[in-house]
Design a protein around this motif. Structure first.
Motif, short mmCIF file in Angstrom:
data_model
loop_
_atom_site.label_atom_id
_atom_site.label_comp_id
_atom_site.label_asym_id
_atom_site.label_seq_id
_atom_site.Cartn_x
_atom_site.Cartn_y
_atom_site.Cartn_z
N GLY A 195 1.50 -0.74 -0.50
CA GLY A 195 -0.12 0.09 -0.24
C GLY A 195 0.66 1.04 0.23
O GLY A 195 1.83 1.51 -0.08
N GLY A 196 -0.15 2.28 -0.12
CA GLY A 196 0.40 3.71 -0.27
C GLY A 196 0.14 4.32 -1.07
O GLY A 196 -0.93 4.39 -1.03
N ALA A 197 0.53 5.53 -1.12
CA ALA A 197 -0.56 6.77 -1.43
C ALA A 197 -0.95 6.18 -3.26
O ALA A 197 0.29 5.97 -4.17
CB ALA A 197 0.53 8.29 -1.86
N GLU A 198 -1.64 6.70 -3.49
CA GLU A 198 -2.75 6.54 -5.35
C GLU A 198 -1.23 7.46 -6.06
O GLU A 198 -1.48 7.58 -5.38
CB GLU A 198 -3.58 7.23 -5.15
CG GLU A 198 -4.54 6.55 -5.89
CD GLU A 198 -5.95 7.66 -5.97
OE1 GLU A 198 -7.10 6.61 -6.95
OE2 GLU A 198 -6.59 8.05 -4.99
N ASN A 199 -1.18 6.51 -6.91
CA ASN A 199 -0.30 6.93 -7.78
C ASN A 199 0.92 6.96 -7.94
O ASN A 199 1.84 7.66 -8.21
CB ASN A 199 -1.03 8.33 -8.75
CG ASN A 199 -2.22 7.90 -9.32
OD1 ASN A 199 -2.66 7.80 -9.89
ND2 ASN A 199 -3.30 8.73 -9.08
N ALA A 200 1.90 6.59 -6.64
CA ALA A 200 2.85 6.75 -5.93
C ALA A 200 3.32 4.72 -5.64
O ALA A 200 2.36 3.78 -5.69
CB ALA A 200 3.27 6.90 -4.82
N LEU A 201 4.71 4.57 -6.22
CA LEU A 201 5.31 3.27 -5.70
C LEU A 201 5.14 2.94 -4.03
O LEU A 201 4.28 3.96 -3.39
CB LEU A 201 6.72 3.58 -5.53
CG LEU A 201 6.81 3.05 -7.29
CD1 LEU A 201 8.56 2.86 -7.29
CD2 LEU A 201 6.74 2.12 -8.09
N ASP A 218 -7.34 3.67 -2.43
CA ASP A 218 -6.69 4.99 -2.21
C ASP A 218 -5.72 4.83 -1.29
O ASP A 218 -5.11 6.18 -1.29
CB ASP A 218 -7.58 6.31 -2.09
CG ASP A 218 -8.19 6.19 -0.82
OD1 ASP A 218 -7.63 4.67 0.39
OD2 ASP A 218 -9.08 6.88 0.20
N GLY A 219 -5.45 3.28 -1.04
CA GLY A 219 -4.44 3.01 0.27
C GLY A 219 -4.65 3.90 1.02
O GLY A 219 -3.76 3.31 2.44
N THR A 220 -5.28 3.96 1.73
CA THR A 220 -5.84 4.36 3.75
C THR A 220 -7.02 3.48 4.27
O THR A 220 -6.69 3.98 5.67
CB THR A 220 -6.46 6.12 3.17
OG1 THR A 220 -7.72 5.80 2.71
CG2 THR A 220 -6.02 7.31 1.92
N ARG A 221 -7.67 2.62 3.57
CA ARG A 221 -7.91 1.93 4.40
C ARG A 221 -7.40 0.57 3.92
O ARG A 221 -6.47 -0.15 2.95
CB ARG A 221 -9.05 1.73 4.22
CG ARG A 221 -9.93 3.20 4.33
CD ARG A 221 -10.02 3.19 6.10
NE ARG A 221 -11.42 3.61 6.62
CZ ARG A 221 -11.74 3.88 7.59
NH1 ARG A 221 -10.85 3.69 9.14
NH2 ARG A 221 -12.97 4.38 7.98
N LEU A 222 -7.52 -0.53 5.78
CA LEU A 222 -7.17 -1.91 5.21
C LEU A 222 -8.45 -2.82 5.84
O LEU A 222 -8.43 -2.14 7.03
CB LEU A 222 -5.74 -2.07 5.80
CG LEU A 222 -4.88 -3.27 6.60
CD1 LEU A 222 -4.48 -3.70 4.79
CD2 LEU A 222 -3.77 -2.80 7.71
N ALA A 223 -8.10 -3.54 5.41
CA ALA A 223 -9.57 -4.22 5.89
C ALA A 223 -9.43 -5.94 6.06
O ALA A 223 -8.09 -6.54 4.59
CB ALA A 223 -10.28 -4.41 4.60
N THR A 224 -9.25 -6.49 7.24
CA THR A 224 -8.43 -7.99 7.43
C THR A 224 -10.04 -9.23 7.84
O THR A 224 -11.10 -8.87 8.38
CB THR A 224 -7.87 -7.85 8.77
OG1 THR A 224 -8.62 -7.83 9.65
CG2 THR A 224 -6.39 -7.38 8.17
N GLY A 225 -10.27 -10.30 7.49
CA GLY A 225 -10.69 -10.87 7.75
C GLY A 225 -10.13 -12.30 8.97
O GLY A 225 -8.83 -12.78 8.46
N ASP A 226 -10.76 -12.58 9.98
CA ASP A 226 -10.09 -13.81 10.50
C ASP A 226 -11.04 -14.85 10.68
O ASP A 226 -11.28 -15.18 9.88
CB ASP A 226 -10.01 -12.72 11.98
CG ASP A 226 -10.93 -12.23 12.87
OD1 ASP A 226 -12.08 -13.69 13.25
OD2 ASP A 226 -11.12 -11.34 12.96
N GLY A 227 -10.22 -16.27 11.66
CA GLY A 227 -9.86 -17.22 11.29
C GLY A 227 -12.01 -17.51 12.25
O GLY A 227 -12.49 -18.15 12.56
#
Length: 176
Positions: free
Chosen positions: A112-118, A160-169
């Motif tokens: 992840g990171g800023a949109e349109n960036a490495l 947009d690289g600002t959010r992270l979603a996780t799924g767990d067991g």
């Protein structure tokens, strides 16, 4: 143990053989010329989609669960049951460095990171139920998230690289 490439236009398929254990994860290079496979035979397969011979990368001590290409396609990250994340040079087909050694197996990784960036960071979810975010330049752990639900089985980053979603067991989805 095999990969099957389906041609949607013709309805034909191509079977790619070479792994000796379950294939757990796949990634397609940004130029769509390579498929990387993560296998429990502790290897990463690089499969040219033009029909060339595959190359198998060895560096993990146990099964590989996940692979991800950088946006420019020059680098590949792999995550393993042995708790390591390795950075690979795609052109040279060699290990660049071990990015992380965790005490628990790593199931999923995302860049992840800023949109349109490495990419500037890598997130991973592990068997201990913790999601960690690493700074790719320094290797520092930026964040650790844990809700005592194990293991982390799914992970995704918003466009947009600002959010992270996780799924767990335990069947929960958490958005950070």
């Amino acid at each position: 143990n095999d990969l099957i490439i389906w041609n949607r236009k013709t309805g034909t398929q191509q079977r790619l053989e070479g792994h000796t254990a379950k294939v757990q994860g796949l990634a397609v290079s940004p130029d769509k010329k390579l498929v990387a496979s993560a296998s429990w035979d502790a290897r990463i397969g690089l499969w040219p989609l033009d029909g060339g011979d595959p190359v198998f990368l060895k560096g993990h001590n146990a099964g590989v669960n996940a692979v991800v290409f950088t946006k420019d396609g020059k680098w590949l990250y792999s995550a393993s049951v042995d708790g390591s994340i390795i950075l690979w040079d795609v052109a040279a087909r060699t290990e660049k460095r071990v990015v992380e050694r965790n005490g628990f197996g790593i199931n999923v990784i995302k860049l992840g990171g800023a949109e349109n960036a490495l990419e500037g960071w890598l997130a991973y979810g592990s068997q201990d139920g913790v999601t960690r975010i690493l700074d790719l330049e320094t290797g520092d752990r930026l964040y650790e998230f844990s809700l005592e639900r194990r293991p982390i089985l799914g992970l995704d980053v918003s466009p947009d690289g600002t959010r992270l979603a996780t799924g767990d067991g335990h069947g929960y989805i958490t958005v950070y």
